[in-house]
Design an enzyme around this catalytic site. Structure first.
Site, PDB file in Angstrom:
ATOM      1  N   GLU A   1       0.848  -1.203   0.000  1.00 39.48           N
ATOM      2  CA  GLU A   1       0.000   0.000   0.000  1.00 39.48           C
ATOM      3  C   GLU A   1       0.881   1.249   0.000  1.00 39.48           C
ATOM      4  O   GLU A   1       0.953   2.021   0.964  1.00 39.48           O
ATOM      5  CB  GLU A   1      -0.936  -0.020   1.214  1.00 39.48           C
ATOM      6  CG  GLU A   1      -2.003   1.040   1.202  1.00 39.48           C
ATOM      7  CD  GLU A   1      -3.117   0.790   0.182  1.00 39.48           C
ATOM      8  OE1 GLU A   1      -4.031   1.610   0.143  1.00 39.48           O
ATOM      9  OE2 GLU A   1      -3.069  -0.217  -0.562  1.00 39.48           O
TER      10      GLU A   1
ATOM     11  N   LYS B   1       2.728   1.283  -6.342  1.00 38.15           N
ATOM     12  CA  LYS B   1       1.558   0.864  -7.118  1.00 38.15           C
ATOM     13  C   LYS B   1       1.536   1.551  -8.484  1.00 38.15           C
ATOM     14  O   LYS B   1       1.272   0.900  -9.512  1.00 38.15           O
ATOM     15  CB  LYS B   1       0.268   1.172  -6.351  1.00 38.15           C
ATOM     16  CG  LYS B   1      -0.033   0.204  -5.216  1.00 38.15           C
ATOM     17  CD  LYS B   1      -1.351   0.547  -4.543  1.00 38.15           C
ATOM     18  CE  LYS B   1      -1.727  -0.449  -3.464  1.00 38.15           C
ATOM     19  NZ  LYS B   1      -2.100  -1.778  -3.974  1.00 38.15           N
TER      20      LYS B   1
ATOM     21  N   HIS C   1     -11.604  -3.200  -3.601  1.00 39.81           N
ATOM     22  CA  HIS C   1     -11.051  -3.432  -2.271  1.00 39.81           C
ATOM     23  C   HIS C   1     -11.646  -4.719  -1.711  1.00 39.81           C
ATOM     24  O   HIS C   1     -12.750  -4.726  -1.172  1.00 39.81           O
ATOM     25  CB  HIS C   1     -11.378  -2.229  -1.370  1.00 39.81           C
ATOM     26  CG  HIS C   1     -10.789  -2.322  -0.003  1.00 39.81           C
ATOM     27  ND1 HIS C   1     -11.232  -1.561   1.053  1.00 39.81           N
ATOM     28  CD2 HIS C   1      -9.789  -3.100   0.499  1.00 39.81           C
ATOM     29  CE1 HIS C   1     -10.539  -1.857   2.131  1.00 39.81           C
ATOM     30  NE2 HIS C   1      -9.661  -2.793   1.824  1.00 39.81           N
TER      31      HIS C   1
ATOM     32  N   ASN D   1     -10.017  -9.171   3.823  1.00 39.20           N
ATOM     33  CA  ASN D   1      -9.202 -10.342   4.137  1.00 39.20           C
ATOM     34  C   ASN D   1      -9.934 -11.269   5.124  1.00 39.20           C
ATOM     35  O   ASN D   1     -10.406 -10.796   6.167  1.00 39.20           O
ATOM     36  CB  ASN D   1      -7.881  -9.872   4.747  1.00 39.20           C
ATOM     37  CG  ASN D   1      -6.909 -11.007   4.987  1.00 39.20           C
ATOM     38  OD1 ASN D   1      -6.867 -11.966   4.243  1.00 39.20           O
ATOM     39  ND2 ASN D   1      -6.122 -10.881   6.044  1.00 39.20           N
TER      40      ASN D   1
END
Length: 289
Positions: A98, A103, A146, A149
């Protein structure tokens, strides 16, 4: 907005997943379990080898928990260290660390390799999609998705439409999530979107409560579970997210919103310095060894 009913698509998408960390592994397990072929890419061959073992174990766990569709043959897994694997993919899911610069660099390179019209997904918890789209040759092909998890146990995904995201990309991500039997909730682009903008400052406040000596981590989680209905408690959730990932996300939120409540708590920073990153390292707020 939700995805269409879970009809099987006429052709199974071929995915390239970039990044063999926690989220890259989880997304790969979700896709393989729904019969999609996956090429998992990471620059670290040792991490790829470890990821292959983790994927086998998590596929078995997902099957035992009834999280995979019955009667569906598992997809095939390939691994490699070169982004060139993305060239023939139906969709590419970027799941690297992140960090906006990292990215953007990965997405910039992969956008020059894939065919025009290929769906590009950034799995980010906090970085605005349009900020990353500026690095692409065709910014209209980028969508934010998104996944939570672990992705194979959580049936809803937050989908983020950037200012330049095309209708065709939104249709493609809806089709992919339908193939994965996931409900899509589409939101507007903004730092942290909805889930992280609400959850991560709450976890930050929970860490401050512990840091100030008001309560232990166990007591904070017990109160949030027993009194407010939080399924796991914010600090167990922090361990699941990864304390380092949480700090990265909070830093992005603080930098882009100016909200001082998003400045990472000193306790979170100390845990990262000590290597106590949560479940993935064996220790975080709790001991998993």
């Amino acid at each position: 907005m939700t995805a269409a009913p879970y009809d099987d698509p006429p052709q199974r998408p071929a995915l390239t997943v970039l990044g063999a960390g926690v989220m890259g592994v989880g997304i790969t397990v979700l896709a393989l379990g729904h019969g999609l072929p996956v090429h998992l890419v990471d620059i670290d061959r040792d991490r790829l080898d470890r990821a292959a073992d983790l994927i086998d174990g998590e596929l078995r766990l997902a099957e035992l928990m009834g999280a995979l569709p019955a009667g569906t043959a598992l997809g095939t897994l390939a691994t490699g260290t070169s982004l060139k694997a993305a060239a023939g993919a139906t969709a590419v899911v970027e799941a690297v660390t992140e960090n906006a610069a990292i990215k953007a660099a990965v997405l910039s390179e992969v956008s020059g390799l894939v065919r025009p019209g290929t769906l590009l997904i950034t799995n980010t918890s906090s970085i605005p999609v349009d900020e990353l789209a500026g690095a692409l040759e065709r910014p209209e092909e980028l969508v934010g998705t998104h996944f939570m998890n672990p992705p194979y146990l959580i049936g809803t995904a937050e989908v983020v439409r950037g200012a330049r995201t095309a209708d065709s990309a939104m249709a493609a991500v809806a089709a992919l999530l339908t193939a994965l039997r996931r409900r899509a909730v589409v939101v507007r682009d903004a730092p942290g979107f909805v889930t992280s903008r609400i959850l991560h400052p709450m976890i930050n406040d929970a860490a401050r409560v512990v840091e100030e000596g008001t309560a232990t981590a166990e007591d904070v989680d017990a109160l949030m579970q027993g009194c407010l209905g939080h399924p796991t408690g914010p600090l167990r959730t922090a361990d699941l997210i990864g304390i380092d990932n949480l700090v990265d996300s909070l830093t992005v939120l603080h930098e882009r919103t100016g909200d001082d409540g998003c400045r990472p708590a000193e306790l979170l920073l100390r845990l990262v310095r000590e290597g106590r990153l949560g479940r993935k390292s064996g220790r975080g707020f709790y001991d998993y060894t």
